[in-house]
Design a protein around this motif. Structure first.
Motif, short mmCIF file in Angstrom:
data_model
loop_
_atom_site.label_atom_id
_atom_site.label_comp_id
_atom_site.label_asym_id
_atom_site.label_seq_id
_atom_site.Cartn_x
_atom_site.Cartn_y
_atom_site.Cartn_z
N LEU A 26 0.81 -1.21 0.00
CA LEU A 26 0.00 0.00 0.00
C LEU A 26 0.85 1.27 0.00
O LEU A 26 0.44 2.29 -0.56
N PHE A 29 1.64 2.10 -3.71
CA PHE A 29 0.57 2.37 -4.68
C PHE A 29 0.28 3.87 -4.70
O PHE A 29 -0.13 4.43 -3.68
N VAL A 32 -3.26 5.39 -3.33
CA VAL A 32 -3.63 5.40 -1.92
C VAL A 32 -2.50 6.04 -1.12
O VAL A 32 -1.34 6.01 -1.53
N LEU A 306 -6.78 -1.31 -3.14
CA LEU A 306 -6.55 -0.34 -4.21
C LEU A 306 -7.74 -0.28 -5.17
O LEU A 306 -8.18 0.81 -5.55
N PRO A 363 -1.29 -1.67 -10.47
CA PRO A 363 -1.38 -0.97 -9.19
C PRO A 363 -0.40 0.19 -9.08
O PRO A 363 -0.58 1.07 -8.24
#
Length: 369
Positions: A26, A29, A32, A306, A363
C-alpha cells in the motif's frame, strides 16, 4: 461516491504479522496514501509507522478521528473484525477487512446494513482472486478452454500453522480453523469462477484437542483447539456445477489442489492463496497438460484495497466486495451446520460475479491524479 479527489487516505488497524504484507504494497501504490496505523499495542503501531514512513500511529479512536482517513483496512484477529468494522463505519469511514467478514452471517448482515444506511462501502479479503493466476483462469473459462464447467476438485491440507506462526492460538478458535482461515481463498475463487453456492453437505473432525507452538519466543507452549481441523464439503452451485473440497490442519502431507473440469477439458488452476502461478489445461485429445499464458498483476495483498479506493473515486463497483464476502461467510456457516447436522444446508444469499480486471490493470500506475 466521495466528492474528494486524488489518492485515497487509508488507515490500518492491526499491526500484526499480516500487516507487513499490506504495508509493503500500500505504501507503494500512488492511488492510496497510508496516513495512520492503530493497534491495541500502540508501541507496535508506532514501530510499524516509523518503518514504513506513515505519519501517525496510536489507538483505534485516535486513528479513526483523523479527517484524512477515508478507508480503514481492518487487519485485526477474526474475533474483532465486526467490532472494528462497526467502529469505522460509525466514524464515517469505508472499511476493507481481512477475512472472514465476521464470525457469523448475522454479524455480517448487520455490517452491510449499517454501511448501506450510512452510504459507505464494505470490502473484504481475500483479494487473491484479482491476481494474475485466477484472473487468467477466468479468462480461459470465458474463452471456452474447457467447455461448460461441470465440477471442481479442491483441497488445501497441511499439518497446521502452529509450526510457523509465533502466536497461532487464534487460528484454532471459533471463527478460524482451516475452514474459516483457508476456506475464504478457495470459496471466493470458486464463486468467482462458478457463481454463487446454492447448498452444501459436509463432514468435520478435530484431529487433536491440543496443539504446541513450534516457533518464536513461546515455542513449546501448548494450547487448546476449539474448532474442527479437518473439513470436507460438497458444494452445489446455482449455475449447475458442483465441487468437492477439503480444508485440513491434520495432514502430514502438504497438498494444494484446484481443478475445474468442463465438458471439453480440465483446467489446473494456481493456488488461490497466491497471486500468480502456472495455469494448465488438458483437453480430451491431449496426451498431457498444456500450459496457458498467465497475465495480470502479481502485486500481492492490498490490490483489493486499491481497487476499492479507485472505485470510491469513479463510483464503479469494487470487486472484493462485502456482498461477496458475506456469501462466502454464509457458505462456511452452512458447511459448519451441515457437518453438525449430517444433512444438506442451503445458502440463501447471492452475489454478483465480480467484473474481471483488465489484463493491463496496474497498481503502480496513478489513475486518480
Amino acid at each position: 461516491m466521495t466528492t474528494r479527489s486524488g489518492p485515497v487516505g487509508v488507515a490500518l488497524v492491526g499491526a500484526g504479522v499480516i500487516s507487513t504484507q499490506y504495508l509493503k504494497n500500500l505504501t507503494t501504490f500512488p492511488d492510496v496514501q497510508v496516513v495512520g496505523i492503530a493497534d491495541l499495542d500502540t508501541e507496535r503501531a508506532r514501530t510499524a509507522a516509523e518503518e514504513y514512513g506513515v505519519p501517525f500511529s496510536g489507538d483505534l479512536d485516535s486513528v479513526l478521528a483523523l479527517p484524512e482517513v477515508e478507508l480503514v483496512v481492518n487487519l485485526t484477529i477474526p474475533a474483532a473484525h465486526a467490532a472494528v468494522a462497526r467502529a469505522a463505519l460509525e466514524a464515517g469511514k469505508h472499511v476493507y477487512g481481512e477475512k472472514p467478514l465476521a464470525l457469523d452471517p448475522v454479524e455480517g448482515e448487520k455490517l452491510l446494513a449499517e454501511a448501506a444506511t450510512r452510504g459507505l462501502r464494505v470490502g473484504s479479503a481475500p483479494d487473491t482472486f484479482l491476481g494474475a493466476g485466477l484472473q487468467s483462469a477466468l479468462r480461459a473459462i470465458a474463452a471456452g478452454a474447457i467447455g461448460t464447467p461441470v465440477a471442481a476438485n479442491t483441497a488445501v491440507m497441511n499439518f497446521g500453522p502452529e509450526r510457523w506462526h509465533p502466536s497461532p492460538e487464534f487460528l484454532f478458535q471459533y471463527g478460524a480453523g482451516p475452514l474459516f482461515d483457508l476456506g475464504p481463498y478457495y470459496l471466493t475463487a470458486l464463486t468467482a469462477l462458478l457463481g454463487p453456492v446454492a447448498q452444501v453437505a459436509a463432514t468435520a473432525r478435530q484431529g487433536r484437542a491440543e496443539r504446541v507452538i513450534g516457533s518464536g519466543p513461546r515455542a513449546g507452549t501448548g494450547f487448546a483447539v476449539e474448532v474442527p481441523t479437518h473439513v470436507t464439503a460438497l458444494l452445489d452451485f446455482e449455475r449447475g456445477a458442483t465441487a468437492a473440497t477439503t480444508f485440513s490442519f491434520d495432514s502430514a502431507l502438504p497438498r494444494i489442489q484446484f481443478e475445474v473440469t468442463g465438458t471439453e477439458g480440465t483446467l489446473e488452476i494456481p493456488d488461490p492463496n497466491t497471486f500468480d502461478g502456472v495455469l494448465r489445461v488438458r483437453g480430451g485429445a491431449d496426451e498431457d497438460w498444456r500450459e496457458l499464458p498467465v497475465g495480470g498483476t502479481t502485486a500481492g495483498r492490498g490490490i483489493g484495497v486499491l481497487d476499492m479506493a479507485r472505485a470510491l473515486r469513479t463510483g464503479d463497483p469494487h470487486r472484493a466486495s462485502g456482498e461477496l464476502a458475506q456469501h462466502v461467510l454464509e457458505t462456511m456457516a452452512a458447511v459448519t451446520e451441515s457437518a453438525a447436522a449430517g444433512a444438506f444446508r442451503g445458502v440463501s444469499s447471492r452475489c454478483e460475479a465480480p467484473e474481471p480486471l483488465a489484463e493491463s490493470w496496474s497498481p503502480l500506475e496513478a489513475t486518480l491524479g
